[in-house]
Design an enzyme around this catalytic site. Structure first.
Site, PDB file in Angstrom:
ATOM      1  N   THR A 106      35.985  45.409  38.858  1.00 33.70           N
ATOM      2  CA  THR A 106      37.313  45.117  39.130  1.00 33.70           C
ATOM      3  C   THR A 106      37.730  43.667  38.590  1.00 33.70           C
ATOM      4  O   THR A 106      38.481  43.419  37.818  1.00 33.70           O
ATOM      5  CB  THR A 106      37.875  45.127  40.529  1.00 33.70           C
ATOM      6  N   THR A 182      32.785  45.041  43.531  1.00 36.09           N
ATOM      7  CA  THR A 182      32.538  44.913  44.756  1.00 36.09           C
ATOM      8  C   THR A 182      31.689  46.201  45.567  1.00 36.09           C
ATOM      9  O   THR A 182      31.007  45.962  46.547  1.00 36.09           O
ATOM     10  CB  THR A 182      33.764  44.762  45.619  1.00 36.09           C
ATOM     11  N   ASP A 183      31.827  47.277  45.147  1.00 36.33           N
ATOM     12  CA  ASP A 183      31.053  48.479  45.738  1.00 36.33           C
ATOM     13  C   ASP A 183      29.814  48.184  46.089  1.00 36.33           C
ATOM     14  O   ASP A 183      29.202  48.440  47.233  1.00 36.33           O
ATOM     15  CB  ASP A 183      31.086  49.626  44.594  1.00 36.33           C
ATOM     16  N   LYS A 261      30.047  44.896  52.458  1.00 40.09           N
ATOM     17  CA  LYS A 261      31.423  45.267  52.433  1.00 40.09           C
ATOM     18  C   LYS A 261      31.739  46.131  53.533  1.00 40.09           C
ATOM     19  O   LYS A 261      31.250  47.289  53.717  1.00 40.09           O
ATOM     20  CB  LYS A 261      31.609  46.012  50.891  1.00 40.09           C
TER      21      LYS A 261
END
Lengths: 439, 439
Positions: A106, A182-183, A261
């Site tokens: 992203t 970020t995953d 996360k």
């Protein structure tokens, strides 16, 4: 000035530069006013992308019947980005510089206005068009490493990234920032923590939870905070820098081996588990409150390789032992995410004993994602420990998995792998918990 | 008075009653002073269990050379427990009563002083010996259901427990408390939430994170808070009641479909994810701040059965698609714990498409354990959704797994299973997040 001489407004609109202001009308009552946003190869034909005054970006398919005007007094708007070197060597400006490795995700993605989804950037220069403030404190050199969403980044990529980090330091970078989806950012951070040794400066992973077409995008500010850490911190740690709350202005610095996360969409989704963050970034600069490893005189090196013959299996009630056994078959090591202090159903003892007997390393972590495992409290734990299951303290399951691949790459026999798993390689054991952690 | 007339002190010590005070010496300088704690069949021969003045329990093997004395002024100590009925029918006392179903686990466990570990109680009466305050507000009937650690409790047990809950209400219980090991307590709570319908009162799961030989044990206070909810609340929900902080005095009431054990040992390990707890218990009573389902006029019923042909698989970088496919083989449905908004590596698309084509239900949740999944933000999500993967909002992976077994038991075809998975059965979708949850 009006641009209606040409019957098709697209011919004029397509020549406008990034940052120029335009007002568009479809002739049937719909109007848009905003500034031009950079196009990419993926932006559809005849699609104009505008940042509206609301802060949101929209993609507008310009029909021949549309009209447009450009206000004669051009408001202040970002011009073309400042000149910045690309690639790991050469460069612009004097003095210390920071390397920015891009991997996709992203933070380096654009909205595809054809499908409405978000896709990785095709051109790393677009990043600096979006983030002109990045170079305000000194040069940043962009190093495109690969370009994909983070769910497709795996162990081979971790090794490739480690090599590019070593190369960047070898070229003289003060610090390295890695822009990463970020995953799986936390998996990559853990793997790099084990792979990279003798770091002469920080390696900072940053990401964005919100896409760049939203006014709430956290990409620019996370990236700026990450660059600030890479530029000013003089330690040799792999860290993650992300929003520490919902508003801009404060960013947490998480150790790469203890972060996860913990929300699918919040900007403050990343949390240090089993202890506080290393420190914070705010308007006052970089503040470190936890012990950090000082920068090494170098040179940095890759302590590889990884061996992919490791796995990670989450236990759940009703998991048939035969299915778990099959999942572990052929692996040299497996991390179990057990319940509580590190348990699995007692029906699993048989296959675990057989696997260990055949030379597989079986390591235990907790699916609680905080706190230690401990085989000596309950009967099941004692039996698992007696069967040879290795209890890994408060390592997160994902961190234990990354460490397992690293350990398998460094020792041929199970005992050697186990010794490496239990050793403290990168500050990954947090024996000192936060206050009350064990109360 | 002194008890040394018999050459072997064990003969006298073994006759002492629970709660009596004794001072023991090994004749070589080691002394213990405390009150007698109940024995179980598992307490070793010649082992005396004392609660020391420090609050800790110790098991002492009494050698023939030991001496002991009993202080003439017996201090106040718990006597034998008040009379309490056992079993689902019959009972003691008049007026409304609460059923306490025991399943084993720490809350109903004893220290085995032979091995030093904790084992389930063999006799449910021991629970009331430990917790005499339980019946202060009214009768509690103990219903032993089974007796094992929670990592061994699975889907068949969930159905058995549901039957005992229905039976207890049928016998006239106002509310039902289930004492359950904390390891898999949240899985059981989720399963019971789907299995039990038309509840005329609350079903409250409670557990203990600390073993009963520790002064910090949370078992008694959690159990008391759970009984208070079962006795006073007039709603038909399955909930979990556990410490909401590190000190006694405040207990959170979590909805059974949105709670998770988030620390291996802390007393406040249980957290409502994706929203606040339903309410709290404190000295002022039971406070409910979220919507709850009112008590049904009944009769309660089991909306079964469960079909065990479902599984749960956590994705991680480097997971080979073939291994994932093999894990899912033969299942009618599988819940994936994907990354972020619900992604897996794109290399997994093939087997997922094939599995769905063959009639397997593939459902997506997030391993972040908070926030919604959303297939429409990134390209990978759109492809998975197009392949037929069902996105399950903000269901926790474990809750989705329990619901999957329930849905598989209620529909023969994949479309029917999917429709059930998407329907709101027990308040499991938390569309309204906490403030800032999507900021």
């Amino acid at each position: 000035m009006s641009g209606v001489a040409d019957p098709d407004p697209w011919n004029a609109l397509r020549t406008l530069r990034t940052g120029q202001r335009v007002e568009l009308s479809d002739g049937r009552g719909q109007r848009w006013a905003g500034t031009i946003v950079p196009r990419s190869e993926m932006t559809g034909e005849r699609v104009l992308v505008l940042k509206l005054d609301s802060g949101y970006n929209v993609g507008i398919r310009v029909e021949p019947t549309f009209t447009f005007r450009r206000p004669s007094a051009e408001p202040t708007a970002p011009g073309p980005p400042p000149p910045v070197a690309e690639g790991p060597v050469g460069g612009h400006g004097d003095g210390p510089w920071v390397a920015l490795l891009t991997t996709g995700g992203t933070i380096a993605s654009r909205v595809d206005y054809e499908t409405g989804g978000v896709r990785p950037v095709q051109n790393e220069r677009e990043i600096l068009e979006f983030f002109p403030e990045l170079t305000s404190a000194g040069p940043v050199r962009i190093v495109p490493v690969f370009d994909r969403l983070s769910e497709d980044i795996g162990p081979e990529d971790w090794e490739a990234l480690a090599q590019r980090v070593v190369d960047a330091f070898g070229d003289g970078a003060e610090g390295v920032v890695i822009a990463h989806g970020t995953d799986t950012l936390a998996y990559t951070a853990a793997a790099l923590s084990f792979l990279l040794q003798d770091l002469p400066g920080p390696v900072v992973l940053v990401g964005a939870q919100r896409s760049p077409d939203r006014p709430s995008s956290d990409g620019p500010s996370n990236l700026a905070a990450g660059v600030e850490v890479a530029r000013s911190a003089r330690w040799g740690e792999v860290v993650v820098v992300m929003h520490s709350g919902l508003s801009d202005g404060r960013y947490a610095i998480h150790r790469g081996t203890g972060v996860r996360k913990m929300h699918s969409s919040r900007r403050d989704a990343f949390e240090s588990r089993n202890g506080p963050p290393i420190g914070f970034v705010d308007v006052g600069g970089v503040h470190v409150t936890e012990p950090v490893r000082p920068a090494s005189p170098g040179p940095p090196r890759i302590d590889g390789p990884l061996d992919r013959a490791g796995g990670l299996l989450w236990f759940y009630p009703g998991l048939p032992p035969a299915r778990a056994q099959e999942f572990a078959a052929g692996l040299r090591g497996i991390v179990l995410a057990g319940t509580g202090l590190g348990h699995v159903g007692s029906a699993h003892l048989d296959w675990i004993r057989r696997a260990i007997g055949a030379g597989t390393v079986v390591a235990m972590t907790t699916q609680c994602l905080a706190g230690n495992v401990d085989p000596f409290v309950y009967a099941t734990g004692r039996e698992l420990e007696r069967a040879g299951v290795l209890y890994l303290g408060d390592l997160l399951p994902e961190v234990a998995y990354a460490k397992l691949l690293w350990a398998l790459g460094h020792a041929a026999d199970p005992k050697g792998v186990e010794a490496l798993l239990l050793s403290d390689v990168a500050g990954e054991f947090h024996w000192r918990h936060t206050a009350g952690g064990d109360a």
